[in-house]
Design an enzyme around this catalytic site. Structure first.
Site, short mmCIF file in Angstrom:
data_model
loop_
_atom_site.label_atom_id
_atom_site.label_comp_id
_atom_site.label_asym_id
_atom_site.label_seq_id
_atom_site.Cartn_x
_atom_site.Cartn_y
_atom_site.Cartn_z
N ARG A 30 0.77 -1.24 0.00
CA ARG A 30 0.00 0.00 0.00
C ARG A 30 0.80 1.28 0.00
O ARG A 30 0.23 2.35 -0.16
CB ARG A 30 -0.97 -0.03 1.20
N ARG A 39 -5.52 -2.53 -6.49
CA ARG A 39 -6.23 -3.19 -5.39
C ARG A 39 -7.67 -2.70 -5.29
O ARG A 39 -8.59 -3.47 -5.03
CB ARG A 39 -5.45 -2.89 -4.11
N ASP A 76 1.03 -14.18 0.68
CA ASP A 76 0.91 -14.04 2.13
C ASP A 76 1.37 -15.32 2.81
O ASP A 76 1.31 -16.40 2.21
CB ASP A 76 -0.53 -13.73 2.54
N TYR A 154 -1.41 -18.18 14.30
CA TYR A 154 -2.64 -17.74 13.62
C TYR A 154 -3.70 -18.85 13.60
O TYR A 154 -4.89 -18.61 13.76
CB TYR A 154 -2.35 -17.28 12.19
O1 CP3 Z 1 6.11 -6.81 -0.11
C1 CP3 Z 1 6.19 -7.85 0.54
O2 CP3 Z 1 6.87 -7.97 1.58
C2 CP3 Z 1 5.50 -9.10 -0.02
C3 CP3 Z 1 4.20 -9.35 0.39
C4 CP3 Z 1 3.84 -9.79 1.79
C5 CP3 Z 1 2.52 -9.62 2.27
N1 CP3 Z 1 2.41 -10.29 3.47
C6 CP3 Z 1 1.45 -8.90 1.59
C7 CP3 Z 1 0.34 -8.36 2.37
C8 CP3 Z 1 4.55 -10.50 2.76
C9 CP3 Z 1 6.02 -10.90 2.78
C10 CP3 Z 1 3.63 -10.82 3.81
C11 CP3 Z 1 4.00 -11.63 4.98
C12 CP3 Z 1 3.10 -11.64 6.14
N2 CP3 Z 1 1.72 -11.71 6.15
C13 CP3 Z 1 3.55 -11.68 7.49
C14 CP3 Z 1 5.00 -11.72 7.92
C15 CP3 Z 1 5.65 -10.41 7.87
C16 CP3 Z 1 5.28 -9.46 8.97
O3 CP3 Z 1 4.74 -8.41 8.63
O4 CP3 Z 1 5.55 -9.76 10.13
C17 CP3 Z 1 2.42 -11.71 8.31
C18 CP3 Z 1 2.41 -11.71 9.83
C19 CP3 Z 1 1.27 -11.74 7.46
C20 CP3 Z 1 -0.15 -11.84 7.87
C21 CP3 Z 1 -0.93 -10.66 7.42
N3 CP3 Z 1 -1.23 -10.38 6.09
C22 CP3 Z 1 -1.50 -9.65 8.21
C23 CP3 Z 1 -1.38 -9.59 9.72
C24 CP3 Z 1 -2.15 -8.77 7.36
C25 CP3 Z 1 -3.02 -7.62 7.74
C26 CP3 Z 1 -2.25 -6.47 8.23
C27 CP3 Z 1 -1.99 -5.48 7.14
O5 CP3 Z 1 -0.84 -5.15 6.90
O6 CP3 Z 1 -3.01 -5.03 6.57
C28 CP3 Z 1 -1.94 -9.20 6.03
C29 CP3 Z 1 -2.42 -8.55 4.80
C30 CP3 Z 1 -1.39 -8.19 3.79
N4 CP3 Z 1 -0.40 -9.00 3.35
C31 CP3 Z 1 -1.34 -6.96 3.07
C32 CP3 Z 1 -0.25 -7.06 2.18
C33 CP3 Z 1 0.22 -6.07 1.17
C34 CP3 Z 1 -2.33 -5.81 3.20
C35 CP3 Z 1 -3.06 -5.92 1.96
C36 CP3 Z 1 -4.21 -5.17 1.51
O7 CP3 Z 1 -5.23 -5.08 2.20
O8 CP3 Z 1 -4.11 -4.75 0.32
#
Ligand code: CP3
Length: 340
Positions: A30, A39, A76, A154
């Site tokens: 984002r 998105r 993810d 999770y």
């Molecule tokens: O750019 C990158 O790093 C690649 C993409 C990536 C995403 N998630 C996309 C994403 C990666 C490497 C992850 C890993 C991930 N996902 C982790 C480990 C890394 C960390 O942050 O500790 C975890 C814990 C998750 C689980 C997860 N996914 C959560 C808790 C959330 C919601 C919180 C948030 O940031 O909104 C997501 C959603 C998520 N994964 C988004 C993105 C870009 C938000 C997406 C959206 O709504 O468009």
């Protein structure tokens, strides 16, 4: 295809390089207007994750916009629980949610595992193949997985949490079921990351986002051995482990097969170097909130960090970049490294 920029891989293998490589955790997301535009046209996060040519497009966006030295595949960590039979939903503005959670051994027994589960994630492998093709060797492509412990948290908790006390309770009250689940996760992840390498991933990063909520003893019992099993199974490309807030386990991490140790922003470079020595390759660890500060400060702090690590260092933040970070702050951080 030969890589035109292989700084990341040379650094990860322990070679000395002309400058440190730089990329950002959560760079595909984002912070970029082009991500938000795409998105906005979709039904939700999962449509993006599950549509290979769109996942490839947003993977490459930060390479075009920021000139970073690596791409990380858009996906993810929660695709693994889903492939094992534990479906997740991504609730807008809230985060992940699991309609049904793991309560005990019976639930663990019902899960799919290994190659059978990992085969389900064909859309991820397809996205990697398309991304590799479209990158045409510009930069390496990082594949990733959640660590077994973080995924267990999770699956047991059912959503994000401040304390993850249900997940920790599971370790204390049902250690056998916990180990059985961690085994199944590990077997699935081993198949998964190796298929990612088959599909073109040049490095594998293991995210243990909830490492820091465990006690050192629990971490040694419930997380590290499984991370090590995964790292040992990846023989063709380097492996990075990013265990957030696990400063207490740094010494133990050097005994694993991980090539690169990721550091969060609570860990002082001097502290890490003291334990790890000068030759251990590290990744990190600027406070993501530093990118809200004035440009001259971002530049100063980035340079200080590079000096403090003194080489064998992949520049990154200490956790994922926050979605509301000004793009010009991100560019200032990256450009400081590119010009170093
Ligand atoms: O750019 C990158 O790093 C690649 C993409 C990536 C995403 N998630 C996309 C994403 C990666 C490497 C992850 C890993 C991930 N996902 C982790 C480990 C890394 C960390 O942050 O500790 C975890 C814990 C998750 C689980 C997860 N996914 C959560 C808790 C959330 C919601 C919180 C948030 O940031 O909104 C997501 C959603 C998520 N994964 C988004 C993105 C870009 C938000 C997406 C959206 O709504 O468009």
């Amino acid at each position: 295809m030969e890589l035109k920029n292989d700084l990341l891989l040379r650094t990860a293998r322990g070679e000395k390089t002309e400058r440190p490589p730089v990329w950002l955790m959560r760079q595909a997301g984002r912070i970029l207007p082009q991500y938000r535009a795409l998105r906005g046209k979709l039904s939700g996060f999962k449509e993006l994750v599950e549509t290979p040519h769109l996942a490839a497009e947003v993977t490459i966006q930060p390479v075009d916009e920021l000139n970073v030295d690596a791409a990380i595949i858009f996906s993810d960590i929660l695709v693994i629980p889903e492939a094992m039979g534990c479906e997740y939903q991504m609730i807008e503005k809230k985060g992940p949610w699991f309609p049904s959670t793991i309560q005990g051994m019976e639930d663990v027994k019902a899960l799919r595992t290994g190659k059978e589960a990992a085969d389900d994630l064909h859309y991820v492998y397809e996205a990697l193949k398309i991304t590799k093709q479209e990158l045409a060797g510009r930069v390496p492509l990082i594949g990733f997985t959640g660590a077994p412990w973080t995924l267990l948290s999770y699956m047991v908790e059912g959503s994000g949490s401040k304390t993850f006390s249900k997940a920790k309770k599971f370790l204390y009250t049902q250690p056998e079921a916990a180990h059985a689940l961690l085994e199944k996760l590990t077997d699935t992840i081993i198949a998964y990351v190796n298929m990612k390498v088959d599909a073109g991933a040049d490095l594998i990063q293991i995210f243990d986002s909830w490492a820091g909520i465990l006690s050192p003893e629990q971490y040694k019992e419930f997380s590290l051995p499984y991370i090590n099993k995964i790292a040992a199974s990846v023989t063709r490309v380097p492996v990075t482990v990013f265990a957030k807030n696990a400063w207490f386990a740094l010494q133990d991490m050097t005994d694993t097969d991980c090539d690169v140790i990721g550091l969060d922003w609570n860990t002082r470079p001097e502290f890490a170097r003291n334990i790890l020595g000068p030759d251990q390759v590290v990744q990190g660890n600027l406070d993501p909130c530093m990118l809200y500060s004035p440009f001259d400060n971002i530049e100063k702090k980035t340079k200080e960090m590079i000096d403090a690590f003194g080489g064998h260092h992949i520049v990154n933040l200490g956790h994922g970049v926050y979605p509301d970070t000004p793009l010009d702050g991100v560019k200032c951080f990256v450009n400081t490294v590119l010009n170093s």
